[in-house]
Design a protein around this motif. Structure first.
Motif, PDB file in Angstrom:
ATOM      1  N   MET A 168       0.819  -1.202   0.000  1.00 22.39           N
ATOM      2  CA  MET A 168       0.000   0.000   0.000  1.00 22.39           C
ATOM      3  C   MET A 168       0.860   1.262   0.000  1.00 22.39           C
ATOM      4  O   MET A 168       0.534   2.258  -0.655  1.00 22.39           O
ATOM      5  CB  MET A 168      -0.948  -0.006   1.201  1.00 22.39           C
ATOM      6  N   LYS A 169       1.949   1.243   0.725  1.00 25.74           N
ATOM      7  CA  LYS A 169       2.845   2.406   0.730  1.00 25.74           C
ATOM      8  C   LYS A 169       3.417   2.652  -0.668  1.00 25.74           C
ATOM      9  O   LYS A 169       3.531   3.799  -1.120  1.00 25.74           O
ATOM     10  CB  LYS A 169       3.972   2.214   1.755  1.00 25.74           C
ATOM     11  N   ASP A 170       3.769   1.578  -1.361  1.00 23.67           N
ATOM     12  CA  ASP A 170       4.307   1.721  -2.708  1.00 23.67           C
ATOM     13  C   ASP A 170       3.255   2.312  -3.645  1.00 23.67           C
ATOM     14  O   ASP A 170       3.538   3.233  -4.425  1.00 23.67           O
ATOM     15  CB  ASP A 170       4.779   0.358  -3.217  1.00 23.67           C
ATOM     16  N   PHE A 171       2.042   1.818  -3.577  1.00 24.30           N
ATOM     17  CA  PHE A 171       0.946   2.311  -4.409  1.00 24.30           C
ATOM     18  C   PHE A 171       0.634   3.768  -4.102  1.00 24.30           C
ATOM     19  O   PHE A 171       0.495   4.606  -5.003  1.00 24.30           O
ATOM     20  CB  PHE A 171      -0.282   1.423  -4.199  1.00 24.30           C
ATOM     21  N   LEU A 172       0.539   4.107  -2.820  1.00 20.34           N
ATOM     22  CA  LEU A 172       0.235   5.483  -2.432  1.00 20.34           C
ATOM     23  C   LEU A 172       1.364   6.428  -2.816  1.00 20.34           C
ATOM     24  O   LEU A 172       1.125   7.590  -3.168  1.00 20.34           O
ATOM     25  CB  LEU A 172      -0.052   5.555  -0.936  1.00 20.34           C
ATOM     26  N   SER A 173       2.591   5.943  -2.783  1.00 17.37           N
ATOM     27  CA  SER A 173       3.719   6.758  -3.214  1.00 17.37           C
ATOM     28  C   SER A 173       3.571   7.155  -4.680  1.00 17.37           C
ATOM     29  O   SER A 173       3.902   8.282  -5.077  1.00 17.37           O
ATOM     30  CB  SER A 173       5.023   5.973  -3.002  1.00 17.37           C
ATOM     31  N   PHE A 174       3.047   6.230  -5.493  1.00 15.97           N
ATOM     32  CA  PHE A 174       2.791   6.532  -6.901  1.00 15.97           C
ATOM     33  C   PHE A 174       1.714   7.606  -7.041  1.00 15.97           C
ATOM     34  O   PHE A 174       1.868   8.564  -7.817  1.00 15.97           O
ATOM     35  CB  PHE A 174       2.356   5.259  -7.638  1.00 15.97           C
ATOM     36  N   LEU A 175       0.610   7.465  -6.297  1.00 13.71           N
ATOM     37  CA  LEU A 175      -0.460   8.469  -6.368  1.00 13.71           C
ATOM     38  C   LEU A 175       0.036   9.835  -5.915  1.00 13.71           C
ATOM     39  O   LEU A 175      -0.329  10.864  -6.502  1.00 13.71           O
ATOM     40  CB  LEU A 175      -1.649   8.026  -5.514  1.00 13.71           C
ATOM     41  N   ILE A 176       0.866   9.854  -4.885  1.00 12.66           N
ATOM     42  CA  ILE A 176       1.437  11.117  -4.399  1.00 12.66           C
ATOM     43  C   ILE A 176       2.266  11.771  -5.502  1.00 12.66           C
ATOM     44  O   ILE A 176       2.197  12.986  -5.732  1.00 12.66           O
ATOM     45  CB  ILE A 176       2.275  10.868  -3.133  1.00 12.66           C
TER      46      ILE A 176
END
Length: 285
Positions: A168-176
């Motif tokens: 989830m951190k990796d995915f959210l890092s992309f959205l950020i």
């Protein structure tokens, strides 16, 4: 015409399902800071865009990307709901999940969607389109878009800090990161139009001769017990280059007391309202 690829824009992985985090992710889908909001905002801005066709194309392209983000977030919600209990007996057998059901999980993820995402926020409230800003003025819309991406990025960073899940951190890092780019691109549109100075005041097409310009560039202090806070807003050149900022510690009261005349008979008022009262100066013969 829109086309769809079966593959996601970026990998979405959940290392350990978390039904409570699925509820929080709903804010990024159907919250006022979420992806439905920006997707619809950019679509409606594009459909009403006049002038430079490049800006319309950019809006359409970005709106379509935001739909891709909705799909990714919906997949993330579903993955976080994997293994969530579907019966009380099942829940009772697993203490951590009982806590999720009784203390944090959105029950509608079971009752309404069958362990899937919904077009709602983290409180389960459906997105109602009331936060879509599409004015037909490109400069105004670009500023609204920067704000939308800024609040979306704030939300994504908060979600990032609310999970320990590596996927989830990796995915959210992309959205950020995409929020960063979208902030930059809308500011770049304003620069293409001559920059913020040339765009101000919005709309810059309104004749300034018809504006009460003597009231355009001063800041007022309306506090009874504190002086006006000093800063860039009360001195120096205005951002449109047309005046100097000034400050007024005490507002000038240019209008009259807002008194109304007598109530009309038959209006449902008291008889005293119809027969007595001070006649406002504006209504005196």
């Amino acid at each position: 015409m829109f086309h769809h690829s079966s593959k996601l824009q970026y990998p979405v992985r959940v290392d350990k399902a978390d039904p409570e985090f699925a509820m929080l992710l709903q804010q990024a889908i159907g919250g006022v800071e979420g992806e439905i909001r920006v997707a619809m905002q950019y679509f409606f801005q594009a459909m009403g865009a006049r002038g430079d066709a490049r800006i319309r194309d950019l809006l359409i392209s970005t709106a379509t990307e935001e739909l891709a983000h909705i799909e990714m977030l919906a997949h993330a919600v579903a993955l976080n709901l994997e293994g969530a209990p579907l019966s009380y007996q099942e829940a009772s057998a697993k203490d951590p999940v009982v806590n999720a059901v009784l203390g944090g999980m959105n029950p509608r993820h079971i009752l309404s969607s069958g362990l899937a995402a919904m077009p709602v926020n983290a409180n389960g409230v459906p997105f109602d389109m009331s936060h879509i800003y599409a004015s037909g003025n490109v400069a105004a819309d670009m500023l609204a878009n920067v704000t939308a991406e800024a609040t979306g990025r704030v939300l994504a960073t908060r979600l990032y800090n609310l999970t320990e899940d590596t996927g989830m951190k990796d995915f959210l890092s992309f959205l950020i990161a995409r929020d960063t780019m979208h902030q930059q691109q809308w500011l770049a549109v304003i620069e293409e139009m001559g920059g913020l100075n040339a765009s101000l005041p919005i709309p810059n097409s309104f004749p300034q001769s018809e504006e009460a310009s003597e009231h355009s560039y001063y800041v007022l202090n309306t506090s009874l017990d504190k002086p006006l806070p000093k800063g860039r807003w009360c001195e120096g050149p205005s951002f449109d280059g047309k005046a100097q900022f000034t400050a007024k510690e005490k507002p000038e009261l240019l209008g009259d007391e807002p008194l109304l005349g007598h109530a009309r008979p038959g209006s449902g008022a008291q008889s005293e309202q119809e027969l007595s009262g001070t006649v406002p100066p504006a209504l005196k013969p």
